[in-house]
Scaffold this active site. Structure first.
Site, PDB file in Angstrom:
ATOM      1  N   GLU A  70       0.639  11.648   1.979  1.00 19.89           N
ATOM      2  CA  GLU A  70       2.103  11.661   1.969  1.00 19.89           C
ATOM      3  C   GLU A  70       2.635  12.925   1.310  1.00 19.89           C
ATOM      4  O   GLU A  70       2.138  13.328   0.246  1.00 19.89           O
ATOM      5  CB  GLU A  70       2.562  10.440   1.153  1.00 19.89           C
ATOM      6  CG  GLU A  70       4.040  10.210   1.070  1.00 19.89           C
ATOM      7  CD  GLU A  70       4.388   9.054   0.138  1.00 19.89           C
ATOM      8  OE1 GLU A  70       3.678   8.852  -0.877  1.00 19.89           O
ATOM      9  OE2 GLU A  70       5.372   8.355   0.422  1.00 19.89           O
ATOM     10  N   ASP A 112      -1.118  10.362  -4.393  1.00 20.79           N
ATOM     11  CA  ASP A 112      -1.169   8.930  -4.748  1.00 20.79           C
ATOM     12  C   ASP A 112      -2.606   8.422  -4.899  1.00 20.79           C
ATOM     13  O   ASP A 112      -2.905   7.644  -5.816  1.00 20.79           O
ATOM     14  CB  ASP A 112      -0.430   8.084  -3.708  1.00 20.79           C
ATOM     15  CG  ASP A 112       1.076   8.326  -3.729  1.00 20.79           C
ATOM     16  OD1 ASP A 112       1.555   9.110  -4.569  1.00 20.79           O
ATOM     17  OD2 ASP A 112       1.774   7.733  -2.880  1.00 20.79           O
ATOM     18  N   HIS A 119       0.655   3.835  -4.441  1.00 21.74           N
ATOM     19  CA  HIS A 119       1.670   4.190  -3.426  1.00 21.74           C
ATOM     20  C   HIS A 119       2.627   3.009  -3.304  1.00 21.74           C
ATOM     21  O   HIS A 119       2.221   1.900  -2.905  1.00 21.74           O
ATOM     22  CB  HIS A 119       0.976   4.502  -2.100  1.00 21.74           C
ATOM     23  CG  HIS A 119       1.881   4.729  -0.929  1.00 21.74           C
ATOM     24  ND1 HIS A 119       2.832   5.726  -0.901  1.00 21.74           N
ATOM     25  CD2 HIS A 119       1.967   4.094   0.269  1.00 21.74           C
ATOM     26  CE1 HIS A 119       3.460   5.695   0.279  1.00 21.74           C
ATOM     27  NE2 HIS A 119       2.965   4.712   0.991  1.00 21.74           N
ATOM     28  N   GLU A 164       4.850   1.748  -1.384  1.00 25.58           N
ATOM     29  CA  GLU A 164       5.066   0.934  -0.184  1.00 25.58           C
ATOM     30  C   GLU A 164       3.888   0.019   0.152  1.00 25.58           C
ATOM     31  O   GLU A 164       3.999  -0.867   0.998  1.00 25.58           O
ATOM     32  CB  GLU A 164       5.354   1.834   1.019  1.00 25.58           C
ATOM     33  CG  GLU A 164       6.699   2.550   0.965  1.00 25.58           C
ATOM     34  CD  GLU A 164       6.672   3.864   0.181  1.00 25.58           C
ATOM     35  OE1 GLU A 164       5.757   4.064  -0.653  1.00 25.58           O
ATOM     36  OE2 GLU A 164       7.569   4.690   0.400  1.00 25.58           O
ATOM     37  N   GLU A 166       4.691  11.630 -11.554  1.00 25.81           N
ATOM     38  CA  GLU A 166       3.558  12.120 -10.766  1.00 25.81           C
ATOM     39  C   GLU A 166       3.230  13.573 -11.102  1.00 25.81           C
ATOM     40  O   GLU A 166       2.059  13.954 -11.176  1.00 25.81           O
ATOM     41  CB  GLU A 166       3.860  11.977  -9.271  1.00 25.81           C
ATOM     42  CG  GLU A 166       3.836  10.527  -8.819  1.00 25.81           C
ATOM     43  CD  GLU A 166       4.035  10.361  -7.315  1.00 25.81           C
ATOM     44  OE1 GLU A 166       3.351   9.508  -6.737  1.00 25.81           O
ATOM     45  OE2 GLU A 166       4.876  11.078  -6.725  1.00 25.81           O
TER      46      GLU A 166
HETATM   47 ZN    ZN Z   1       3.356   9.456  -4.845  1.00 26.13          ZN
HETATM   48 MN    MN Z   2       3.649   7.327  -2.368  1.00 29.67          MN
END
Ligand code: ZN
Ligand code: MN
Length: 285
Positions: free
Chosen positions: A47, A58, A133, A135, A200
């Site tokens: 991503e 991630d 992550h 989602e 992050e």
């Molecule tokens: Zn991330």
């Molecule tokens: Mn993510």
């Protein structure tokens, strides 16, 4: 092979590896048959994370945290689920952005279910799914539920120490209020828009600085997104960078604080829940 080379001669540790992929089959088989064998399965995504962080952020973070936790409690770490569920505009910028390649829900559930059921069928007693992550979460939950059904595991009456168990968490669930206050002195924007932001970026600056390009980081206000999800997305609502909040104020020192606090509390929690020994591990670097 007629002789076993001394691993020390190649500068390798003589301790048994934490990563399952580095074990030989017979060592794995004997370890998995143990009463408290625990595998941590990291989950991530492929991503975009803006112009300053790598696409694998991630999975890199969940895997690195998993290895630190595993080495403290004697758990082994599986290879990560490296593709995740579709990036959503309100939590990852959106699935339309370059650099984001995702699984649909059925594919993620199927992949995670097979991996989880596979380890449990081979005698691994406990699985810990360590998500990185946003989602992914509910689909990993579904996969865990189906994997336990696949192996015929029922509801346990007491602490999950003797029957096959899966624990599921996202690593940011373990960031304490004190750490949040130290990392976000001007106020915490919320976990959903912490995408390519201070958490992050700081963790990556601490753990994998060679993969971070702070000279490419862009300052901008947090994303201002509606309360509803709209499909297809209106792409202009995602900030130009792809980050939902800017990495302003990120530092390796904040990353170290996050990493040490989260790994210590996570290791303590898992050890208590699964009846594993929690040992203090001195950092080697
Ligand atoms: Zn991330
Ligand atoms: Mn993510």
């Amino acid at each position: 092979m007629t002789s076993t080379p001394d691993p020390r001669s190649r500068g390798l540790s003589t301790a048994e590896p934490t990563r399952l992929a580095h074990l030989d089959a017979h060592t794995y088989r004997d370890w998995a048959a143990g009463e408290r064998s625990t595998v941590i399965l990291p989950a991530g995504a492929f991503e975009q994370h803006g112009p300053h962080l790598p696409l694998g952020t991630d999975a890199i973070l969940s895997s690195t945290i998993a290895e630190a936790v595993g080495s403290r409690i004697g758990a082994k770490v599986a290879e990560p689920l490296s593709y995740g569920y579709k990036s959503q505009q309100k939590s990852g910028g959106g699935d339309h952005l370059a650099g984001t390649v995702s699984l649909d829900a059925a594919a993620l559930i199927a992949q995670a279910r097979c991996v989880m059921a596979g380890f449990l069928q081979q005698g691994v007693r406990h699985l810990v799914v360590l998500n990185g992550h946003y989602e992914n979460y509910q689909f990993l939950y579904e996969a865990a539920d189906l994997a336990l059904a696949d192996i015929g595991a029922g509801v346990s009456a007491g602490p999950p120490r003797d029957s096959p168990t899966i624990l599921l968490l996202s690593y940011w669930d373990y960031v304490s209020e004190d750490t949040l206050a130290a990392v976000y002195p001007d106020g915490f924007p919320g976990w959903d828009i912490e995408h390519g932001g201070v958490l992050e970026t700081s963790l990556m600056l601490h753990l994998r600085p060679e993969l971070v390009a702070m000279d490419r980081a862009v300052s901008h206000p947090p994303a201002d997104l509606p309360r509803f999800d709209r499909l297809p997305v209106v792409s202009s609502r995602t900030p130009e960078t792809g980050c939902l909040s800017a990495p302003d104020g990120s530092s390796a020192e904040k990353g170290r604080l996050l990493y040490e606090q989260v790994t210590a509390e996570l290791a303590g929690d898992l050890a208590a829940e699964l009846g594993l020994p929690a040992r203090e591990v001195l950092e080697t670097s």
